[in-house]
Motif scaffolding. Sequence first.
Motif, PDB file in Angstrom:
ATOM      1  N   ILE A 417       9.446  -7.587  -1.560  1.00 51.49           N
ATOM      2  CA  ILE A 417       8.862  -7.460  -2.898  1.00 51.49           C
ATOM      3  C   ILE A 417       8.341  -8.813  -3.383  1.00 51.49           C
ATOM      4  CG2 ILE A 417       9.399  -6.931  -5.305  1.00 51.49           C
ATOM      5  CD1 ILE A 417      11.326  -4.819  -4.300  1.00 51.49           C
ATOM      6  N   ASP A 418       9.145  -9.866  -3.179  1.00 50.60           N
ATOM      7  CA  ASP A 418       8.703 -11.195  -3.593  1.00 50.60           C
ATOM      8  C   ASP A 418       7.415 -11.590  -2.884  1.00 50.60           C
ATOM      9  OD1 ASP A 418      10.740 -11.594  -5.367  1.00 50.60           O
ATOM     10  OD2 ASP A 418      12.089 -12.484  -3.882  1.00 50.60           O
ATOM     11  N   GLU A 419       7.340 -11.273  -1.592  1.00 45.75           N
ATOM     12  CA  GLU A 419       6.143 -11.624  -0.831  1.00 45.75           C
ATOM     13  C   GLU A 419       4.919 -10.922  -1.406  1.00 45.75           C
ATOM     14  OE1 GLU A 419       4.990  -9.980   3.227  1.00 45.75           O
ATOM     15  OE2 GLU A 419       5.956 -11.870   3.729  1.00 45.75           O
ATOM     16  N   ARG A 420       5.098  -9.668  -1.807  1.00 44.41           N
ATOM     17  CA  ARG A 420       3.946  -8.929  -2.338  1.00 44.41           C
ATOM     18  C   ARG A 420       3.520  -9.461  -3.702  1.00 44.41           C
ATOM     19  NH1 ARG A 420       6.138  -3.082  -0.295  1.00 44.41           N
ATOM     20  NH2 ARG A 420       5.614  -3.386   1.887  1.00 44.41           N
ATOM     21  N   TRP A 421       4.497  -9.879  -4.514  1.00 41.68           N
ATOM     22  CA  TRP A 421       4.122 -10.450  -5.790  1.00 41.68           C
ATOM     23  C   TRP A 421       3.367 -11.774  -5.578  1.00 41.68           C
ATOM     24  CZ3 TRP A 421       3.725  -8.330 -10.320  1.00 41.68           C
ATOM     25  CH2 TRP A 421       4.486  -7.197 -10.611  1.00 41.68           C
ATOM     26  N   GLN A 422       3.742 -12.540  -4.543  1.00 42.96           N
ATOM     27  CA  GLN A 422       3.012 -13.773  -4.243  1.00 42.96           C
ATOM     28  C   GLN A 422       1.590 -13.453  -3.801  1.00 42.96           C
ATOM     29  OE1 GLN A 422       5.417 -15.890  -1.387  1.00 42.96           O
ATOM     30  NE2 GLN A 422       6.299 -17.176  -2.983  1.00 42.96           N
ATOM     31  N   GLU A 423       1.451 -12.394  -2.973  1.00 42.86           N
ATOM     32  CA  GLU A 423       0.116 -11.994  -2.553  1.00 42.86           C
ATOM     33  C   GLU A 423      -0.724 -11.609  -3.759  1.00 42.86           C
ATOM     34  OE1 GLU A 423       0.545  -8.852   0.196  1.00 42.86           O
ATOM     35  OE2 GLU A 423       1.337 -10.091   1.803  1.00 42.86           O
ATOM     36  N   ALA A 424      -0.091 -10.873  -4.685  1.00 42.37           N
ATOM     37  CA  ALA A 424      -0.819 -10.434  -5.873  1.00 42.37           C
ATOM     38  C   ALA A 424      -1.293 -11.623  -6.700  1.00 42.37           C
ATOM     39  CB  ALA A 424       0.067  -9.528  -6.722  1.00 42.37           C
ATOM     40  N   LYS A 429      -6.565  -8.330  -6.344  1.00 42.54           N
ATOM     41  CA  LYS A 429      -6.886  -6.946  -6.015  1.00 42.54           C
ATOM     42  C   LYS A 429      -5.803  -6.272  -5.179  1.00 42.54           C
ATOM     43  CE  LYS A 429     -11.902  -7.577  -6.274  1.00 42.54           C
ATOM     44  NZ  LYS A 429     -13.193  -7.421  -5.555  1.00 42.54           N
ATOM     45  N   VAL A 430      -4.805  -7.001  -4.743  1.00 39.17           N
ATOM     46  CA  VAL A 430      -3.739  -6.419  -3.933  1.00 39.17           C
ATOM     47  C   VAL A 430      -2.842  -5.550  -4.825  1.00 39.17           C
ATOM     48  CG1 VAL A 430      -1.688  -6.917  -2.559  1.00 39.17           C
ATOM     49  CG2 VAL A 430      -3.758  -8.281  -2.270  1.00 39.17           C
ATOM     50  N   PRO A 431      -2.663  -4.268  -4.484  1.00 41.91           N
ATOM     51  CA  PRO A 431      -1.786  -3.419  -5.300  1.00 41.91           C
ATOM     52  C   PRO A 431      -0.322  -3.792  -5.098  1.00 41.91           C
ATOM     53  CG  PRO A 431      -2.530  -2.220  -3.368  1.00 41.91           C
ATOM     54  CD  PRO A 431      -3.261  -3.532  -3.357  1.00 41.91           C
ATOM     55  N   VAL A 432       0.483  -3.498  -6.087  1.00 40.54           N
ATOM     56  CA  VAL A 432       1.907  -3.834  -6.056  1.00 40.54           C
ATOM     57  C   VAL A 432       2.706  -2.576  -6.386  1.00 40.54           C
ATOM     58  CG1 VAL A 432       3.731  -5.228  -7.097  1.00 40.54           C
ATOM     59  CG2 VAL A 432       1.477  -6.227  -6.708  1.00 40.54           C
ATOM     60  N   GLN A 433       3.767  -2.344  -5.624  1.00 37.84           N
ATOM     61  CA  GLN A 433       4.634  -1.201  -5.881  1.00 37.84           C
ATOM     62  C   GLN A 433       5.713  -1.579  -6.881  1.00 37.84           C
ATOM     63  OE1 GLN A 433       6.796   0.358  -2.496  1.00 37.84           O
ATOM     64  NE2 GLN A 433       6.643   2.459  -3.257  1.00 37.84           N
ATOM     65  N   VAL A 434       5.947  -0.694  -7.852  1.00 40.19           N
ATOM     66  CA  VAL A 434       6.922  -0.931  -8.908  1.00 40.19           C
ATOM     67  C   VAL A 434       8.051   0.082  -8.781  1.00 40.19           C
ATOM     68  CG1 VAL A 434       7.301  -1.119 -11.394  1.00 40.19           C
ATOM     69  CG2 VAL A 434       5.087  -1.782 -10.418  1.00 40.19           C
ATOM     70  N   GLN A 436       9.474   1.306  -6.415  1.00 42.21           N
ATOM     71  CA  GLN A 436       9.258   2.260  -5.312  1.00 42.21           C
ATOM     72  C   GLN A 436       8.855   3.652  -5.820  1.00 42.21           C
ATOM     73  OE1 GLN A 436      12.630   2.176  -2.653  1.00 42.21           O
ATOM     74  NE2 GLN A 436      12.691  -0.056  -2.619  1.00 42.21           N
ATOM     75  N   GLN A 437       8.211   3.702  -6.991  1.00 45.16           N
ATOM     76  CA  GLN A 437       7.744   4.960  -7.562  1.00 45.16           C
ATOM     77  C   GLN A 437       6.288   4.883  -8.020  1.00 45.16           C
ATOM     78  OE1 GLN A 437      10.463   7.151 -10.272  1.00 45.16           O
ATOM     79  NE2 GLN A 437      11.772   5.347 -10.143  1.00 45.16           N
ATOM     80  N   PHE A 438       5.865   3.685  -8.469  1.00 49.39           N
ATOM     81  CA  PHE A 438       4.549   3.534  -9.060  1.00 49.39           C
ATOM     82  C   PHE A 438       3.775   2.434  -8.336  1.00 49.39           C
ATOM     83  CE2 PHE A 438       7.597   4.793 -12.327  1.00 49.39           C
ATOM     84  CZ  PHE A 438       7.057   6.007 -12.723  1.00 49.39           C
ATOM     85  N   ILE A 439       2.457   2.544  -8.420  1.00 46.15           N
ATOM     86  CA  ILE A 439       1.571   1.546  -7.811  1.00 46.15           C
ATOM     87  C   ILE A 439       0.756   0.912  -8.929  1.00 46.15           C
ATOM     88  CG2 ILE A 439      -0.320   1.158  -6.191  1.00 46.15           C
ATOM     89  CD1 ILE A 439       0.616   3.699  -4.715  1.00 46.15           C
ATOM     90  N   LEU A 440       0.836  -0.399  -9.024  1.00 37.77           N
ATOM     91  CA  LEU A 440       0.087  -1.138 -10.052  1.00 37.77           C
ATOM     92  C   LEU A 440      -1.140  -1.754  -9.396  1.00 37.77           C
ATOM     93  CD1 LEU A 440       1.584  -3.371 -12.795  1.00 37.77           C
ATOM     94  CD2 LEU A 440      -0.326  -4.223 -11.443  1.00 37.77           C
ATOM     95  N   SER A 441      -2.299  -1.463  -9.980  1.00 38.86           N
ATOM     96  CA  SER A 441      -3.546  -1.974  -9.414  1.00 38.86           C
ATOM     97  C   SER A 441      -4.457  -2.469 -10.540  1.00 38.86           C
ATOM     98  CB  SER A 441      -4.266  -0.871  -8.625  1.00 38.86           C
ATOM     99  OG  SER A 441      -5.482  -1.341  -8.101  1.00 38.86           O
ATOM    100  N   THR A 574       1.087  -2.502   1.821  1.00 35.99           N
ATOM    101  CA  THR A 574      -0.139  -2.772   1.068  1.00 35.99           C
ATOM    102  C   THR A 574      -1.254  -1.833   1.486  1.00 35.99           C
ATOM    103  OG1 THR A 574       0.485  -5.093   0.889  1.00 35.99           O
ATOM    104  CG2 THR A 574      -1.820  -4.539   0.474  1.00 35.99           C
ATOM    105  N   ARG A 575      -1.401  -1.609   2.789  1.00 38.51           N
ATOM    106  CA  ARG A 575      -2.468  -0.727   3.271  1.00 38.51           C
ATOM    107  C   ARG A 575      -2.234   0.714   2.827  1.00 38.51           C
ATOM    108  NH1 ARG A 575      -4.086  -1.182   9.454  1.00 38.51           N
ATOM    109  NH2 ARG A 575      -4.716  -3.216   8.611  1.00 38.51           N
ATOM    110  N   GLU A 576      -0.955   1.173   2.832  1.00 36.03           N
ATOM    111  CA  GLU A 576      -0.646   2.535   2.389  1.00 36.03           C
ATOM    112  C   GLU A 576      -0.995   2.706   0.917  1.00 36.03           C
ATOM    113  OE1 GLU A 576       3.193   4.055   4.849  1.00 36.03           O
ATOM    114  OE2 GLU A 576       3.483   2.207   3.708  1.00 36.03           O
ATOM    115  N   MET A 577      -0.654   1.725   0.113  1.00 40.21           N
ATOM    116  CA  MET A 577      -0.965   1.816  -1.318  1.00 40.21           C
ATOM    117  C   MET A 577      -2.467   1.840  -1.552  1.00 40.21           C
ATOM    118  SD  MET A 577       1.889  -0.538  -3.256  1.00 40.21           S
ATOM    119  CE  MET A 577       1.805  -1.978  -2.183  1.00 40.21           C
ATOM    120  N   GLN A 578      -3.203   0.993  -0.825  1.00 43.23           N
ATOM    121  CA  GLN A 578      -4.651   0.957  -1.000  1.00 43.23           C
ATOM    122  C   GLN A 578      -5.290   2.270  -0.568  1.00 43.23           C
ATOM    123  OE1 GLN A 578      -6.205  -1.787  -2.551  1.00 43.23           O
ATOM    124  NE2 GLN A 578      -7.744  -0.170  -2.742  1.00 43.23           N
ATOM    125  N   ASN A 579      -4.763   2.883   0.502  1.00 41.59           N
ATOM    126  CA  ASN A 579      -5.288   4.180   0.954  1.00 41.59           C
ATOM    127  C   ASN A 579      -5.092   5.248  -0.115  1.00 41.59           C
ATOM    128  OD1 ASN A 579      -6.138   3.168   3.402  1.00 41.59           O
ATOM    129  ND2 ASN A 579      -4.315   3.834   4.527  1.00 41.59           N
TER     130      ASN A 579
END
Length: 616
Positions: A417-424, A429-434, A436-441, A574-579
């Motif tokens: 999760i920390d890694e994804r927040w750093q990517e964001a 434009k990188v989506p983030v999972q919140v 494990q239920q919601f996707i923030l874009s 990240t790819r699953e969320m973007q799809n």
Amino acid sequence: MADIINLLPDNIANQIAAGEVIQRPASAVKELLENAVDAGATEIQLFIRDAGKELVQVIDNGSGMSDTDARMCFERHATSKIQSIDDLFHIRTMGFRGEALASIAAVAQVEMKTRRPHEDVGTFIEIDNSVIKRQEPCQTAPGTSIAMKNLFFNVPARRNFLKSNAAEMRHIVDEFIRVALAFPHLQFSLNSNGQQMFHLEKGSLKQRVVSILGQHYNAKLVTVKETTDYMNIHGFVGKPETAKKTRGDQFFFVNNRFIKSSYLNHAVMTAFAEMIPSDSFPLYVLFIDLDPAHVDINVHPTKQEIKFDDERILYAFVQSAIKHALAQFSVTPALDFELDPGIQQLDALTQPFTEQKKQQSSNTSIYKTFTHANQAHVIDQSSNLRHWKELYGPALTPDNENTVPSEQPVSSTASVIDERWQEAATDQKVPVQVHQQFILSQIKSGFILIDQRAAHERILYERYQRALSEKPIATQQSLFPQTLELLPADAIVISEMLPDLQALGYDLEPFGQQTFVVRGTPADIQSGNEQASIEGLLEQFKHYSSELKHNRREQLVRAMARNNAIPAGKMLGTREMQNIIDELFACTTPNVSPGGRFTFISFKLNDLERMFDRGA
């Protein structure tokens, strides 16, 4: 001015009355089976052709009838069970109002053969539209055989309201099961279009429940049995793990008569509270015996809805009996008060508590927290807890930031999760999972929050709709085909849906009456999960069949989408969320799920600024 009120002719009056009792072939099945039980039969056979539209026949080895009784039984309100008004409130038999056979004869062609055991010759009667066409002596086995042919032949409009053969057959099987469960000491069989669907030997109630609902319930039933002066209850409830998402395996019998009671069902649900999910339904087969004087059966034409003189006592009794049964069989959670033997070997118990150790203990921060006033909130400055703010900082250091693999075990979820927040932070434009239920874009005007399950359900729904109308979904063939054994009612559902299931990617073949071979499933379903996928699909299909008014294809597509949608709580890459984001906004109706729930909510940038008082 001429009078305008006239008496209805008998044939019209009979058809109106028949509409209350005989609504479909299953209604006739219920009445004929109950008459056979009342006749004292020990073996009862049911024969169905064309889902009862062409033929419903019941053959029993009961007491039979004389030639006079054979003719009288088709008259309205002709009964052997009611002599006075008081008898109406002490009824223990199934049929008593004399409406069933008269109603059947009003809307079908009926043939009956009957003979009493001590007589050499029986009676044959043929009736057409309530008119007796023929009555003559005949040779027949002891007991009674009644055949109802061409239901609603004289009321074409009523016949047009009947459902598909599979749907009508499901209702027939339901009525058959209810009577068969109520009388396990009798032998029952059901044959449809020349094939035997059920053959139930005499036995105990548990044997009957298992033979109807499936052998896998054999070790999952809890016995319920309570006796009082006012009423008795006996039967079985399923262990919590047998609870399903749809109603179905739920049976209440009062004095051996199947009833529908949302009030008593609520008592069962309350007894199971906190043991099963709130949207699940437990299995139960429960029999309540009480004085008929406390029950009014005569409040509904089908006698499935009854009244009690004191429902509150009944509610409390049912709830208490089930709770007691679950506790008695150690199904309910319990505290374990047994002491672990290993604890006895700890130094704290085996070594003496010296003054030196006491002094050392009293100087610790934990001791002070519990013994000094106003210390519960204090953080020891020498403790590592003073660095609590660092928990919210980046978890990765330059030394290990490249060592996190793309697929992480559950233990390293926080690092991912920390890694994804750093990517964001570096790529907006990188989506983030919140949670494990919601996707923030992020979008141009602000950001959107997507419900991952609702969104995926919408994507699958439109994909399956296209599969049925345009291009079928690819099938993933199983290396080792699985055999799937279903309940008879479920087997009827699957048989009816086979062509549509094949277009949706399932490769199923009938293998006997209630068995199917699963040779392949849709390509997006994980291999080895074939049986669970089909069972889940069945549950969802029955859910939509009972609650939504859609055609069969629509019910199937909605059931497939709901069953195969990714669940809340699943971690996405990240790819699953973007799809999901890309496919959702490629849908024709991206904003709501098939069930009408919002798939996403948008937050405007100016709304965010106003929330933080940026304009002040």
